[in-house]
Design a protein around this motif. Structure first.
Motif, short mmCIF file in Angstrom:
data_model
loop_
_atom_site.label_atom_id
_atom_site.label_comp_id
_atom_site.label_asym_id
_atom_site.label_seq_id
_atom_site.Cartn_x
_atom_site.Cartn_y
_atom_site.Cartn_z
N THR A 1 -27.85 -31.44 -44.69
CA THR A 1 -26.56 -32.01 -44.35
C THR A 1 -26.72 -33.07 -43.27
N THR B 1 -13.82 -28.67 -47.36
CA THR B 1 -14.90 -28.40 -48.31
C THR B 1 -15.42 -29.73 -48.84
N ASP C 1 -29.50 -33.82 -51.78
CA ASP C 1 -30.63 -33.08 -52.34
C ASP C 1 -31.91 -33.88 -52.13
N ASP D 1 -29.56 -29.49 -50.08
CA ASP D 1 -30.48 -28.74 -49.23
C ASP D 1 -30.51 -29.26 -47.79
N THR E 1 -23.69 -33.79 -47.75
CA THR E 1 -24.90 -33.05 -48.08
C THR E 1 -25.65 -33.82 -49.15
N ALA F 1 -29.57 -27.30 -44.96
CA ALA F 1 -28.27 -26.72 -45.29
C ALA F 1 -28.39 -25.22 -45.51
N SER F 2 -27.51 -24.47 -44.89
CA SER F 2 -27.50 -23.02 -45.07
C SER F 2 -26.79 -22.63 -46.36
N ASP F 3 -25.86 -23.47 -46.79
CA ASP F 3 -25.17 -23.25 -48.06
C ASP F 3 -24.67 -24.59 -48.57
N GLY F 4 -23.98 -24.57 -49.69
CA GLY F 4 -23.46 -25.81 -50.23
C GLY F 4 -24.31 -26.37 -51.35
#
Length: 258
Positions: free
Chosen positions: A163, A101, A182, A161, A180, A155-158
């Motif tokens: 990676t 993670t 922003d 936006d 990742t 980014a699909s999650d995290g």
């Protein structure tokens, strides 16, 4: 051209008279990676200064040290800005592969976003040996360099936006997440770099406030120095030497010019 521009070009071995175009940025990034070590020696020594233009100029260019991401990418940002590029800074969170993670320290990784002809690119010279050596479009396109394959994907999650993903030559068998970031939370004030510096210096989970680390790409691979070992990668072959404090200083001067 001003002092930082001239001296930075001298530091990385890039001709002072050449106008830098977008197509030449790969050469600039290659020269920067070969010239500026990624290192935390001032952090380990307990030295701390605000990240300012003068600080970066003195530390990296005049004193010929390296730095961490909030220093290396900050001075590259200033250099690109002075050469007419549309650039801003942003911060990211590094992926912890041991835990599967993202690190919980927060946004410690400072990177550059560059806009060219309506396309935004990630530019990063402050991620240790994991450097793309080329601007990466935020489109998912895979860019291959002498260091491996690299891409930036939505980014699909995290927590971010986009990676940054990579697959290093001779080291990675699968693609992996680097960090990742922003793309909307950009900044131009170097004071933001001081917040990243504070986390790196003070946070108990920081990986850079415990042991010295110096690493740099070479023409044939890379070299990494810690207080205990010296590791060389040469065209995919690795050698590791156990060292002491005396040998550390010798290798620091020999391979990193510090």
């Amino acid at each position: 051209m001003n002092e930082l521009n001239n001296l930075f070009r001298q530091r990385i071995g890039f001709p002072e008279h050449i106008t830098i175009t977008f197509d030449q940025l790969t050469k600039v990034l290659e020269r920067t990676a070969l010239s500026l070590p990624f290192e935390n020696l001032r952090v380990i020594a307990g030295e701390r200064e605000n990240v300012t233009r003068d600080y970066l100029l003195n530390k990296i260019v005049v004193n010929k040290e390296g730095g961490l991401c909030y220093e290396l990418n900050a001075i590259l940002y200033l250099f690109l800005l002075e050469n007419g590029f549309d650039v801003r800074l942003t911060r990211g969170i590094v992926f912890n592969h041991g835990a599967g993670t993202y690190f919980t320290l927060g946004k410690t990784h400072v990177v550059i976003l560059l806009n060219h002809e309506g396309i935004t690119y990630l530019v990063d010279t402050g991620f240790g040996g994991n450097l793309a050596l080329s601007p990466l479009p935020l489109t998912g396109e895979i860019i291959i360099s002498s260091n491996g394959g690299f891409s930036v994907k939505p980014a699909s999650d995290g927590p971010g936006d986009y990676t940054f993903e990579l697959k290093l030559h001779h080291k990675d068998t699968e693609w992996r997440i680097g960090y990742t970031f922003d793309s909307k939370a950009t900044f131009t004030d170097l004071d933001e770099c001081n917040d990243a510096q504070s986390i790196v210096i003070e946070h108990p989970e920081s990986t850079f406030n415990k042991h010295p680390l110096v690493t740099k790409l070479t023409e044939r691979g890379n070299v990494t120095l810690t207080d205990r070992t010296f590791t060389q990668w040469v065209e995919g072959k690795v050698t590791k030497e156990e060292i002491d404090a005396v040998r550390f200083k010798e290798l620091l001067r020999l391979h990193f010019g510090m």
